[in-house]
Motif scaffolding. Structure first.
Motif, PDB file in Angstrom:
ATOM      1  N   SER A   1       0.839  -1.212   0.000  1.00  0.00           N
ATOM      2  CA  SER A   1       0.000   0.000   0.000  1.00  0.00           C
ATOM      3  C   SER A   1       0.867   1.252   0.000  1.00  0.00           C
ATOM      4  CB  SER A   1      -0.928  -0.001   1.209  1.00  0.00           C
ATOM      5  OG  SER A   1      -0.214   0.291   2.412  1.00  0.00           O
ATOM      6  N   TRP A   2       1.993   1.209   0.720  1.00  0.00           N
ATOM      7  CA  TRP A   2       2.892   2.371   0.734  1.00  0.00           C
ATOM      8  C   TRP A   2       3.437   2.631  -0.666  1.00  0.00           C
ATOM      9  CZ3 TRP A   2       5.966   0.016   5.396  1.00  0.00           C
ATOM     10  CH2 TRP A   2       5.151   0.046   6.531  1.00  0.00           C
ATOM     11  N   TYR A   3       3.815   1.546  -1.326  1.00  0.00           N
ATOM     12  CA  TYR A   3       4.364   1.715  -2.674  1.00  0.00           C
ATOM     13  C   TYR A   3       3.316   2.358  -3.580  1.00  0.00           C
ATOM     14  CZ  TYR A   3       6.379   0.807  -7.214  1.00  0.00           C
ATOM     15  OH  TYR A   3       6.879   0.972  -8.482  1.00  0.00           O
ATOM     16  N   GLN A   4       2.068   1.849  -3.456  1.00  0.00           N
ATOM     17  CA  GLN A   4       1.000   2.379  -4.296  1.00  0.00           C
ATOM     18  C   GLN A   4       0.736   3.854  -3.998  1.00  0.00           C
ATOM     19  OE1 GLN A   4      -0.225   0.871  -6.840  1.00  0.00           O
ATOM     20  NE2 GLN A   4       0.852  -1.064  -6.429  1.00  0.00           N
ATOM     21  N   ILE A   5       0.765   4.207  -2.715  1.00  0.00           N
ATOM     22  CA  ILE A   5       0.546   5.620  -2.338  1.00  0.00           C
ATOM     23  C   ILE A   5       1.663   6.483  -2.897  1.00  0.00           C
ATOM     24  CG2 ILE A   5       0.506   7.216  -0.379  1.00  0.00           C
ATOM     25  CD1 ILE A   5      -0.844   4.988   1.245  1.00  0.00           C
ATOM     26  N   LEU A   6       2.917   6.056  -2.680  1.00  0.00           N
ATOM     27  CA  LEU A   6       4.061   6.841  -3.149  1.00  0.00           C
ATOM     28  C   LEU A   6       4.037   6.996  -4.659  1.00  0.00           C
ATOM     29  CD1 LEU A   6       6.896   5.315  -0.906  1.00  0.00           C
ATOM     30  CD2 LEU A   6       5.782   7.542  -0.633  1.00  0.00           C
ATOM     31  N   HIS A   7       3.653   5.925  -5.325  1.00  0.00           N
ATOM     32  CA  HIS A   7       3.634   5.957  -6.792  1.00  0.00           C
ATOM     33  C   HIS A   7       2.463   6.784  -7.318  1.00  0.00           C
ATOM     34  CE1 HIS A   7       2.934   4.419 -10.912  1.00  0.00           C
ATOM     35  NE2 HIS A   7       4.255   4.340 -10.936  1.00  0.00           N
ATOM     36  N   THR A   8       1.305   6.632  -6.673  1.00  0.00           N
ATOM     37  CA  THR A   8       0.084   7.282  -7.169  1.00  0.00           C
ATOM     38  C   THR A   8       0.105   8.782  -6.933  1.00  0.00           C
ATOM     39  OG1 THR A   8      -1.173   5.253  -6.733  1.00  0.00           O
ATOM     40  CG2 THR A   8      -2.429   7.316  -6.982  1.00  0.00           C
ATOM     41  N   PHE A   9       0.580   9.196  -5.774  1.00  0.00           N
ATOM     42  CA  PHE A   9       0.418  10.603  -5.383  1.00  0.00           C
ATOM     43  C   PHE A   9       1.698  11.435  -5.498  1.00  0.00           C
ATOM     44  CE2 PHE A   9      -2.962   8.373  -3.019  1.00  0.00           C
ATOM     45  CZ  PHE A   9      -4.068   9.097  -3.473  1.00  0.00           C
ATOM     46  N   GLN A  10       2.781  10.857  -6.039  1.00  0.00           N
ATOM     47  CA  GLN A  10       4.050  11.579  -6.056  1.00  0.00           C
ATOM     48  C   GLN A  10       4.017  12.829  -6.930  1.00  0.00           C
ATOM     49  OE1 GLN A  10       7.254   9.297  -7.774  1.00  0.00           O
ATOM     50  NE2 GLN A  10       5.888   8.163  -9.115  1.00  0.00           N
ATOM     51  N   GLN A  11       3.117  12.865  -7.884  1.00  0.00           N
ATOM     52  CA  GLN A  11       3.037  14.041  -8.744  1.00  0.00           C
ATOM     53  C   GLN A  11       1.885  14.968  -8.389  1.00  0.00           C
ATOM     54  OE1 GLN A  11       5.344  14.708 -10.927  1.00  0.00           O
ATOM     55  NE2 GLN A  11       6.431  12.767 -10.673  1.00  0.00           N
ATOM     56  N   SER A  12       0.880  14.439  -7.663  1.00  0.00           N
ATOM     57  CA  SER A  12      -0.332  15.231  -7.440  1.00  0.00           C
ATOM     58  C   SER A  12      -0.520  15.701  -6.011  1.00  0.00           C
ATOM     59  CB  SER A  12      -1.569  14.411  -7.864  1.00  0.00           C
ATOM     60  OG  SER A  12      -1.617  13.191  -7.122  1.00  0.00           O
TER      61      SER A  12
END
Length: 953
Positions: A169-180
């Motif tokens: 889940s951390w990976y997904q959060i970091l990946h999903t929200f890193q630009q927004s």
């Protein structure tokens, strides 16, 4: 739900409703299924009141914490579903209050299915994880053994059941929200850093995750948090071989990505974080090497050593960086690396080069910058001073690893700077002298072994000191250089024992515009202190210059009033009391500075090789003007009506006494006041200062000063001071307060202790302890009896401290051999004896029992018992006088208290030892002992007068 009970949750509800809410909460906690009502209320959003929502969460929390084992699988699932519904309802609704969200965060563990739905859900999820960390993991929070066991079970269960899902889940959060959503990404990086210390590192330290973190390090708003996260990964405890591999792989990736090119990085805030990361990696490798070397794993330890040394070039660039924060963050690894080198049997040329590079970096970083504000040092300056202390520790470690290399490097820098100091910037000159100064602690043997006096073996330090004092650098026009010159001269004062020919030139620097007459008050103040230290060490080599030095400092010893309040008053005082000469020197030294100069003058006089008569004359020339000025100013104080001027004059008088006291510091057991021919001068000082004790204004300042002087004179003049004590006591006990008495008692204790065999108890003797004892006791009782306001804590504390001092005084007096004489010799025409016996009764009550003060029973028999009999047996004890009868009554109570505390032992002592020694007849002895044993004190009081009448016959 009970709507009426819920009304009591409002903070403004009356007591009845609040009580009903409390009872309802208890009922819900005890119920098997009441939590379902609360869960439904939350899931359906039945209540908008924040206090009701919080109440529902509390009920759920209770059942989850304490009744979880009683819940069936279906019921547990129902709780999870309910909470998930509440979370779903929050995704598009206005955010709840913070205290509601934090309470909900304690339960939202199974929220992974909603993290992709809404950033608000991610926020709550991350809050949940940080709440778990704070409760279960955070080592800064103290836990009971039961809580620790529970936390261990929770972590074990999480590792087994859900940590992989969490990491995903951390990976997904970091990946999903890193630009927004940069804030959420930073929040998630913080979570990873918090959890990495106790989860399987392989879940994080893999190509996918590390590459993601590295990509964050290229994003300006994420890079600092990513750096902190990598630091926590590197900091994780693990096998030393695995740790080495982890650090090496991470370093390789960082280097490949260009992060080691720190010279091209302009973001100093990021570089400070990166420097901390490099420091962590370096210290991790040092720890791995240490463990492997201790275990005897030569191959792996060598790999770790190669790995950590590969980081040294990068470390050196960070250490030498112009930003001090970046440099400071890498000092720890440098320090540890030098410790590793210290343990190696032989250093390679490369390692020696690294040592020299660290030396060069430290020397560079020790240098002040142009912006340092020497006149008004603030927070930035304080931070640099602290940073310098870290560098100093690094320099000390360099000296341990390779003292020869360090000394040679310092000599090169110092010599080059001293040869061109006239054209060099102040910071270069200051740091060159500073390095020489720092060698004193880094190479502690230097002050002895390095100053041999043998020219052929002259050490580098000796050469540098010679260059320092002959180069003329003391003329450099900057405060920092001037101060460093004098500090270094005093640190290496033993150099001048070997080469005393330099002493005259250095003394001139102390005494002229470079030192005591420098433009800057900070320099003058420090030089006054340093000169006293210099003279104490080298006075044997200054005999030729003593009178010249005294003449040069004479004007610095002038005594003139100084205003403590305003410039206007200062000007008035100068005009009113001082001539032009005094006005000119007032600004040079503070009072405290003058103390050191007086002490210096005293040392020069006392340690000189001239005859005692000449020493006495020199001391008189030093203290004579002080006494004259004291008498003049005391007269002005007695006439002065303005309170501010009184304060200024009293301050001046206080310091005058202090100056005289300070000169006496020069005397030692080997060189006493008598041997120096100075007794008469100090006795004159006593005569001069004593009238100040009777001054009706500014009593605290004046009495305090004279009292301190008396303390010194008891040490220096010994028995010659005793005739002054009764008069001094009489004056100091007049109109005194609790604090005055508390500070006066140590003086009497000092006399009692020092002159045990010399102080008499005869009240007619001017040096008698008896003349002081009763006035002091009476003054103490009067002050303690004064009423005080009920809430005046200051007055109560002062009385408490006075009681302690009083008992300390009694203990000191009772340790002498003349207590009974002091009491029995009190004049019977006064009431003192009655008070004496009252005190003795109290002492016996406090200390005379079986578990009382050690040694006090002996004192009872040696001193108190004789006091009870010798005084009434004296012919001057008038048994027909009413006051005398009152005294006899108190004496009776003392005897009664002794019997109460000592019992048959006391009776036996009277019968067999004491009373027979007074030639009292056996029948009278027997009679007295029988009366003493009667329970009623009145019987003894009625009998005692007749006993003494018969005993006198």
């Amino acid at each position: 739900m009970d709507e009426q009970a819920l009304l009591g949750l409002n903070p403004n509800a009356d007591a009845a409703y609040r009580q009903r809410a409390l009872v309802y909460f208890t009922q819900l906690k005890e119920s098997q299924d009441a939590w379902q009502v609360c869960a439904e209320a939350l899931a359906k959003g039945l209540y908008s009141d924040d206090h009701v929502k919080f109440f529902c969460f509390q009920v759920l929390e209770h059942h989850i914490k304490f009744r979880h084992a009683e819940l069936s699988a279906d019921q547990q699932q129902l709780i999870r579903e309910t909470l998930m519904k509440w979370l779903q309802s929050q995704l598009n609704a206005p955010p709840e209050k913070a205290f509601i969200r934090n309470k909900a965060a304690q339960f939202f563990f199974d929220v992974l299915t909603v993290i992709g739905l809404n950033p608000r859900g991610v926020d709550l999820y991350l809050r949940t994880l940080m709440a778990i960390d704070a409760e279960v993991v955070d080592r800064d929070i103290l836990h009971s053994s039961e809580e620790t066991r529970r936390n261990t079970l929770i972590k074990d269960a999480m590792r087994e059941q859900c940590i992989p899902s969490l990491v995903e889940s951390w990976y997904q959060i970091l990946h999903t929200f890193q630009q927004s959503h940069f804030e959420l990404t930073c929040q998630c990086l913080e979570v990873v850093g918090a959890y990495v210390s106790w989860i399987d590192l392989n879940l994080i330290a893999n190509d996918r995750f590390v590459n993601l973190l590295l990509s964050h390090m290229s994003v300006e708003v994420l890079r600092e948090e990513a750096c902190d996260c990598l630091f926590e990964i590197v900091n994780k405890g693990m096998d030393p071989v695995d740790k080495t591999k982890l650090v090496e792989s991470l370093c390789q990736v960082l280097q490949t990505a260009g992060f080691f090119n720190v010279d091209q990085e302009e973001d100093v805030d990021f570089l400070a974080k990166f420097s901390k990361l490099v420091n962590g990696m370096g210290q991790a490798l040092v720890a791995s090497w240490t463990r492997l070397a201790k275990a005897g794993d030569l191959k792996s330890s060598q790999e770790a050593l190669l790995a950590l040394e590969a980081k040294v070039p990068l470390t050196l660039r960070l250490l030498a960086h112009e930003d001090d924060d970046i440099s400071a963050n890498i000092v720890g690894f440098c320090y540890d690396y030098l410790h590793v080198l210290k343990q190696l049997p032989l250093l390679t040329d490369q390692q020696k080069n690294y040592i020299e590079a660290i030396m060069v970096a430290v020397m560079k970083k020790l240098t002040y910058d142009d912006e340092y504000n020497f006149e008004n040092e603030g927070e930035d300056e304080a931070m640099f001073v602290e940073y310098r202390k870290q560098l100093k520790l690094l320099l000390d470690r360099l000296a341990q690893v390779s003292p020869e290399l360090l000394l040679d490097a310092v000599r090169r820098v110092f010599s080059a700077t001293m040869q061109s100091w006239q054209s060099a910037p102040f910071m270069e000159v200051e740091v060159a002298i500073r390095l020489l100064y720092m060698m004193g602690e880094a190479l502690p043997a230097s002050q002895g072994a390095h100053f041999s006096g043998d020219g052929a073996k002259a050490s580098a330090l000796q050469e540098m000191m010679r260059m320092l004092v002959t180069s003329g650098v003391s003329e450099y026009q900057h405060t920092s250089v001037t101060l460093e010159f004098f500090e270094t001269v005093v640190r290496y004062d033993k150099f001048f024992i070997v080469e005393p020919q330099h002493i005259p030139n250095v003394l001139m620097a102390f005494l002229d515009h470079r030192g005591l007459r420098h433009d800057g008050p900070k320099v003058r103040s420090r030089v006054a202190y340093l000169l006293s230290r210099y003279v104490k060490t080298l006075h044997k080599h200054m005999n030729t210059y003593i009178e010249d030095i005294l003449n040069r400092i004479q004007d610095l010893l002038e005594l003139s009033p100084r205003a403590p309040y305003s410039a206007r008053l200062h000007d008035v005082l100068l005009k009113h009391y001082d001539d032009e000469k005094e006005n000119g020197c007032l600004a040079l030294l503070t009072r405290d500075d003058q103390l050191f100069v007086f002490e210096t003058a005293g040392v020069l006089i006392v340690s000189s090789e001239c005859a005692a008569e000449r020493k006495g004359a020199l001391m008189r020339s030093l203290l004579g003007p002080l006494m004259e000025r004291f008498e003049l100013l005391l007269g002005k104080l007695l006439q002065e009506q303005d309170e501010e001027r009184q304060v200024a004059l009293a301050d001046c008088l206080h310091h005058a006494v202090g100056f005289a006291s300070r000169t006496s510091k020069a005397f030692s057991n080997k060189q006493t006041v008598k041997q120096s021919g100075c007794s008469e001068v100090y006795l004159e000082c006593l005569h001069t200062f004593m009238p100040a004790l009777s001054c009706p204004v500014q009593k605290e300042a004046l009495r305090g000063a004279v009292r301190t002087f008396l303390h010194r004179m008891i040490i220096c003049l010994e028995e010659e001071v005793l005739p002054f004590i009764p008069a001094a006591s009489e004056r100091m006990l007049k109109d005194c307060e609790a604090k005055d008495l508390q500070e006066f008692i140590p003086l009497i204790n000092q006399i009692s202790t020092k002159f045990k065999g010399q102080v008499t108890s005869d009240p007619c003797d001017p040096s008698s302890q008896g003349q002081v004892f009763m006035p002091l006791v009476q003054a103490i009782f009067q002050v303690l009896a004064r009423p005080a306001e009920e809430n005046d804590q200051t007055a109560a504390l002062e009385k408490q401290m006075l009681r302690r001092s009083y008992f300390a005084f009694l203990q000191t007096v009772t340790s002498g051999s003349s207590m009974h004489e002091v009491i029995s010799n009190q004049g019977v025409e006064n009431i003192e004896q009655k008070t004496c016996f009252t005190i003795l009764t109290k002492l016996v009550e406090l200390w005379g029992g079986k578990d009382g003060l050690v040694g006090f029973p002996d004192f009872i028999y040696k001193h108190i018992v004789p006091a009870c009999f010798l005084a009434p047996l004296k012919p001057t004890f008038d048994l027909s006088d009413a006051q005398t009868i009152l005294t006899l009554s108190e004496c009776t109570l003392t005897l009664k208290m002794i019997h109460l505390k000592r019992g048959p032992e006391f009776i036996q002592y009277l019968q067999q030892e004491y009373l027979p020694s007074l030639q009292v007849s056996p029948d009278i002895i027997q009679e007295l002992c029988q009366v003493l044993q009667q329970p009623d004190s009145k019987v003894l009081k009625n009998y005692i007068k007749a006993f003494f009448q018969r005993a006198r016959q």
